[in-house]
Enzyme design. Structure first.
Site, mmCIF file in Angstrom:
data_model
loop_
_atom_site.group_PDB
_atom_site.id
_atom_site.type_symbol
_atom_site.label_atom_id
_atom_site.label_comp_id
_atom_site.label_asym_id
_atom_site.label_seq_id
_atom_site.Cartn_x
_atom_site.Cartn_y
_atom_site.Cartn_z
ATOM 1 N N VAL A 154 0.863 -1.167 0.000
ATOM 2 C CA VAL A 154 0.000 0.000 0.000
ATOM 3 C C VAL A 154 0.911 1.232 0.000
ATOM 4 C CG1 VAL A 154 -2.156 0.930 0.928
ATOM 5 C CG2 VAL A 154 -1.439 -1.365 1.574
ATOM 6 N N ALA A 155 1.986 1.123 -0.800
ATOM 7 C CA ALA A 155 2.959 2.206 -0.955
ATOM 8 C C ALA A 155 3.460 2.677 0.409
ATOM 9 C CB ALA A 155 2.367 3.331 -1.780
ATOM 10 N N CYS A 156 3.476 3.991 0.634
ATOM 11 C CA CYS A 156 4.061 4.530 1.864
ATOM 12 C C CYS A 156 3.266 4.170 3.116
ATOM 13 C CB CYS A 156 4.198 6.050 1.759
ATOM 14 S SG CYS A 156 5.425 6.573 0.539
ATOM 15 N N SER A 157 2.035 3.705 2.955
ATOM 16 C CA SER A 157 1.221 3.301 4.109
ATOM 17 C C SER A 157 1.302 1.806 4.384
ATOM 18 C CB SER A 157 -0.241 3.706 3.891
ATOM 19 O OG SER A 157 -0.386 5.107 3.926
ATOM 20 N N SER A 158 2.198 1.104 3.719
ATOM 21 C CA SER A 158 2.257 -0.347 3.857
ATOM 22 C C SER A 158 2.460 -0.796 5.300
ATOM 23 C CB SER A 158 3.375 -0.910 2.980
ATOM 24 O OG SER A 158 3.115 -0.703 1.611
#
Length: 373
Positions: A154-158
Site C-alpha cells: 500500500v505504498a508509503c502506508s504499507s
C-alpha cells in the site's frame, strides 16, 4: 478478542550515507553534460535546458540533509545515476530478504522472541524485487519460522496497513505473534535525473513484532488501542512499472516507469486528509489530541509533517512531540514512521499515548494509536 501489543522493533540502515552536496555534484555534472550534448537543440529553442540543483534548494524544499543507500557509486556516477545492485543466484538470499532478516532479528531480540514463537510473517513495502515467490516466504524460511507468510503493498502506508493486519490476526487468535517487515529499496525506483525528486528517497528496512498483551515479555510494550485506514484513488503519486511494460515497447525506459508525483497537489490534498483522519480516529477512542505525547509521522517532507501536526493539535508541534528523522534518512516510504517510532519511543512513560501515522500513494492513510504499558 485478545489485546495486542507492539513489543519489539528493528531497523536496518544501509552502509552508504550520501549528503545533499554529493547528490547535487553528480546531478549538476549530468545536467552540464546533457546541456552540452544538446547545445544545438537548446540554442534553436527545440529543447529546454535542464536546470541545476543545490543542497540549499533540497533542504528548503524537503528538510532532507542526507540519505542512506544500498549502493552509492552507481547513483553518484553521472553517466549511470542508478544504484548498481547485481542480481543474485536463486539459491542465494535475495537483497530485499537480507535487509528484512537483519531488521527482523533486531525486532525479535527486542521482543524476547525466537522463530518458534512467531506464526505469521508480513512483508509490506512499496516495491517487491520480484512478483513471486513472495519475499515474505523467503524471509520466513531464512528465519526458520513456521506458519505462513504473505506480501502486501500500500505504498508509503504499507507499514500501518501491515500493523492492522497483524493486529487482527493476533486479536482473533489466528496467530500468537506476527512479524511485520518493511524492506524499502527506494533508490531503485527513483529517477536521479529529475531535479524535482532526485533527492527525496533513501533506503532502509524496519521490522515490528506484535503479540498478545498477556504473553508479551519485552520491557518496552505498547498496547494497540486502535487502527484506522483509508484510501482515496489518485494519480498524483504513481509508478507505472510492471509486467505489462514488455507488451508495449514504446513505454520501456520512460520516466513514468519510475517514481513520479505532482508534489504541490499531493501537499494540498494529503495534509488536510491526514489531519482529519488522525483527529477522527482519536475522537473515536475518546482521546483528545492534546493528550497525545508523541506523533510518529510518515517522514516524506518536513513541511507536510509540520502542517499535519498543526492541524491535529491546533498549534505547532515541537521536535519531541513530532520527531523528525527524514533529515538523516530522507523519505524511506513505509519504513519512515516506524523508524521514528523505533528511535523515539523508549523515553515514553507508562500510560503515555502515541500515534504512528503514514500517508502516500493511493492515496492511502493509516494511523495506529498506542499506549505505553
Amino acid at each position: 478478542m485478545h489485546k495486542v501489543v507492539i513489543n519489539g522493533t528493528g531497523l536496518f540502515t544501509p552502509p552508504h550515507a550520501v549528503s545533499n552536496e554529493e547528490l547535487v555534484e553528480a546531478f549538476n555534472t549530468f545536467v552540464r553534460n546533457h546541456n552540452a550534448a544538446h547545445q544545438a537543440e537548446i540554442k534553436a529553442g527545440a529543447l529546454e535546458p535542464l536546470a541545476e540543483s543545490s543542497a540549499e534548494f533540497i533542504e528548503k524544499a524537503s528538510g532532507i540533509k542526507q540519505r542512506f543507500l544500498m549502493d552509492k557509486s552507481g547513483v553518484l556516477d553521472p553517466a549511470r545515476m542508478t544504484p548498481y545492485l547485481p542480481e543474485r543466484p536463486n539459491e542465494e538470499l535475495s537483497l530485499q530478504a537480507e535487509m528484512a532478516v537483519a531488521a527482523a532479528r533486531q525486532a525479535m531480540e527486542a521482543a524476547g522472541r525466537g522463530a518458534a514463537d512467531i506464526d505469521m510473517v508480513i512483508v509490506a513495502c512499496s516495491n517487491m524485487q520480484r512478483p513471486y515467490p513472495a519475499m515474505s516466504v523467503e524471509v520466513q524460511q531464512a528465519l526458520g519460522i513456521a506458519g505462513y507468510a504473505f506480501d502486501m503493498n500500500v505504498a508509503c502506508s504499507s507499514a500501518t496497513f501491515g500493523i492492522q493486519t497483524a493486529v487482527n490476526a493476533v486479536a482473533t487468535g489466528q496467530a500468537r505473534a506476527v512479524l511485520m517487515v518493511n524492506p524499502e529499496i527506494c533508490s531503485a525506483h527513483l529517477n536521479f535525473r529529475d531535479r524535482d525528486s532526485h533527492f527525496i528517497f533513501g533506503d532502509a528496512c524496519t521490522a515490528v513484532v506484535l503479540e498478545r498483551a498477556d504473553s508479551a515479555v519485552s520491557a518496552q510494550r505498547y498496547e494497540v488501542l486502535g487502527c484506522k485506514l483509508a484510501t482515496v484513488f489518485s494519480n498524483n503519486i504513481r509508478n507505472n512499472f510492471g509486467f505489462l511494460n514488455r507488451c508495449d515497447e514504446s513505454g520501456i525506459g520512460q520516466p513514468d516507469k519510475l517514481f513520479v508525483q505532482q508534489g504541490r497537489k499531493v501537499f494540498k490534498e494529503v495534509c488536510p486528509m491526514v489531519g482529519e483522519h488522525i483527529v477522527v480516529h482519536l475522537e473515536s477512542l475518546g482521546i483528545e489530541p492534546s493528550a497525545v505525547r508523541r506523533f510518529w509521522l510518515h517522514q516524506a517532507n518536513l513541511a507536510m509533517n509540520q502542517l499535519i501536526a498543526r492541524r491535529v493539535l491546533g498549534r505547532e508541534a515541537d521536535a519531541v512531540e513530532a520527531p523528525v528523522i527524514l533529515d538523516r534518512y530522507a523519505n524511506t516510504s513505509s519504513a519512515g514512521s516506524v523508524i521514528a517510532f523505533h528511535l523515539h519511543s523508549n523515553d515514553l512513560q507508562a500510560g503515555d499515548v502515541g500515534v504512528i501515522s503514514s500517508f502516500g500513494a493511493g492515496y492511502s492513510v493509516g494511523s495506529v494509536v498506542l499506549r505505553k504499558l
